[in-house]
Design a protein around this motif. Structure first.
Motif, PDB file in Angstrom:
ATOM      1  N   SER A   1       0.862  -1.182   0.000  1.00  0.00           N
ATOM      2  CA  SER A   1       0.000   0.000   0.000  1.00  0.00           C
ATOM      3  C   SER A   1       0.896   1.229   0.000  1.00  0.00           C
ATOM      4  O   SER A   1       1.991   1.217   0.561  1.00  0.00           O
ATOM      5  CB  SER A   1      -0.873   0.034   1.258  1.00  0.00           C
ATOM      6  OG  SER A   1      -1.748  -1.064   1.310  1.00  0.00           O
TER       7      SER A   1
ATOM      8  N   LEU B   1       1.776   5.231   0.937  1.00  0.00           N
ATOM      9  CA  LEU B   1       1.589   6.103   2.091  1.00  0.00           C
ATOM     10  C   LEU B   1       0.248   6.828   1.974  1.00  0.00           C
ATOM     11  O   LEU B   1      -0.503   6.918   2.945  1.00  0.00           O
ATOM     12  CB  LEU B   1       2.750   7.094   2.173  1.00  0.00           C
ATOM     13  CG  LEU B   1       2.711   8.154   3.257  1.00  0.00           C
ATOM     14  CD1 LEU B   1       2.509   7.550   4.629  1.00  0.00           C
ATOM     15  CD2 LEU B   1       3.979   8.978   3.216  1.00  0.00           C
TER      16      LEU B   1
ATOM     17  N   THR C   1      -2.697   4.503   2.679  1.00  0.00           N
ATOM     18  CA  THR C   1      -2.766   4.228   4.117  1.00  0.00           C
ATOM     19  C   THR C   1      -3.402   5.401   4.854  1.00  0.00           C
ATOM     20  O   THR C   1      -4.315   5.218   5.670  1.00  0.00           O
ATOM     21  CB  THR C   1      -1.360   3.939   4.670  1.00  0.00           C
ATOM     22  OG1 THR C   1      -0.795   2.843   3.941  1.00  0.00           O
ATOM     23  CG2 THR C   1      -1.413   3.592   6.148  1.00  0.00           C
TER      24      THR C   1
ATOM     25  N   ILE D   1      -1.269  -4.238   9.343  1.00  0.00           N
ATOM     26  CA  ILE D   1      -0.637  -4.497   8.046  1.00  0.00           C
ATOM     27  C   ILE D   1      -0.635  -6.005   7.843  1.00  0.00           C
ATOM     28  O   ILE D   1      -0.174  -6.759   8.711  1.00  0.00           O
ATOM     29  CB  ILE D   1       0.809  -3.981   8.011  1.00  0.00           C
ATOM     30  CG1 ILE D   1       0.879  -2.508   8.403  1.00  0.00           C
ATOM     31  CG2 ILE D   1       1.433  -4.216   6.639  1.00  0.00           C
ATOM     32  CD1 ILE D   1       2.298  -2.025   8.703  1.00  0.00           C
TER      33      ILE D   1
ATOM     34  N   VAL E   1       0.605  -0.112  11.718  1.00  0.00           N
ATOM     35  CA  VAL E   1       1.111   1.229  11.457  1.00  0.00           C
ATOM     36  C   VAL E   1       0.231   2.221  12.216  1.00  0.00           C
ATOM     37  O   VAL E   1      -0.989   2.067  12.276  1.00  0.00           O
ATOM     38  CB  VAL E   1       1.154   1.542   9.938  1.00  0.00           C
ATOM     39  CG1 VAL E   1      -0.215   1.516   9.298  1.00  0.00           C
ATOM     40  CG2 VAL E   1       1.853   2.863   9.669  1.00  0.00           C
TER      41      VAL E   1
ATOM     42  N   LEU F   1       3.487   7.531  10.600  1.00  0.00           N
ATOM     43  CA  LEU F   1       3.326   8.303   9.370  1.00  0.00           C
ATOM     44  C   LEU F   1       3.811   9.742   9.550  1.00  0.00           C
ATOM     45  O   LEU F   1       4.485  10.290   8.669  1.00  0.00           O
ATOM     46  CB  LEU F   1       1.871   8.272   8.909  1.00  0.00           C
ATOM     47  CG  LEU F   1       1.278   6.874   8.701  1.00  0.00           C
ATOM     48  CD1 LEU F   1      -0.180   6.970   8.293  1.00  0.00           C
ATOM     49  CD2 LEU F   1       2.072   6.071   7.691  1.00  0.00           C
TER      50      LEU F   1
ATOM     51  N   LEU G   1       4.310   1.588   2.013  1.00  0.00           N
ATOM     52  CA  LEU G   1       4.259   1.387   3.452  1.00  0.00           C
ATOM     53  C   LEU G   1       5.471   0.578   3.934  1.00  0.00           C
ATOM     54  O   LEU G   1       5.954   0.787   5.051  1.00  0.00           O
ATOM     55  CB  LEU G   1       2.959   0.673   3.820  1.00  0.00           C
ATOM     56  CG  LEU G   1       2.606   0.578   5.285  1.00  0.00           C
ATOM     57  CD1 LEU G   1       2.612   1.936   5.956  1.00  0.00           C
ATOM     58  CD2 LEU G   1       1.259  -0.086   5.452  1.00  0.00           C
TER      59      LEU G   1
END
Length: 138
Positions: free
Chosen positions: A20, A22, A25, A39, A50, A55, A75
């Motif tokens: 995936s 960023l 996500t 995840i 996550v 992030l 990710l």
């Protein structure tokens, strides 16, 4: 008490994969209003969780990164600050409670380490509250 009773099955859980982006996500977390999300690897095994903090730190430490180009970063590139461990479906409530103290949910895996869902901390607290009131009523 069997923890399967509390399980929110994986088909009802928003999750992401290591492939995936960023941006995907962030958008999934925003849509579901989650502060963390599991995840799951392509083979169905649990890879980690996550968090918003992961992030945010990634954005802070990569000055060239913006929301406009967040679709270019996977990710898998983002370091996870916490190593949130799953429990097996045959775990007991004590294992579940000790993990839920520090996280919003506890990932659950089967005996082949495949991700099968989560148990939400709010469900555990509700169960503990009912047990406490039952004990006080006696």
């Amino acid at each position: 008490m069997n923890i399967a009773f509390f399980l929110l099955p994986k088909h009802e859980v928003a999750s992401v994969t290591l492939h995936s982006t960023l941006r995907q996500t962030l958008e999934k977390m925003e849509f579901h209003r989650y502060t963390s999300i599991p995840i799951v690897k392509e083979d169905g095994t649990y890879a980690g969780t996550v968090t918003e903090g992961d992030l945010l730190w990634f954005f802070k430490n990569n000055e060239e990164l913006s929301f406009d180009n967040a679709h270019r970063r996977l990710l898998a590139e983002i370091p996870l600050r916490l190593q949130i461990k799953p429990v097996r479906i045959d775990a007991d409530m004590n294992d579940l409670i000790s993990l839920a103290k520090a996280q919003n949910f506890v990932p659950v895996v089967d005996d082949t380490e495949k991700f099968i869902g989560i148990v939400r901390r709010s469900d555990i607290i509700e169960y503990c509250t009912r047990q406490l009131f039952r004990a006080e009523a006696k």
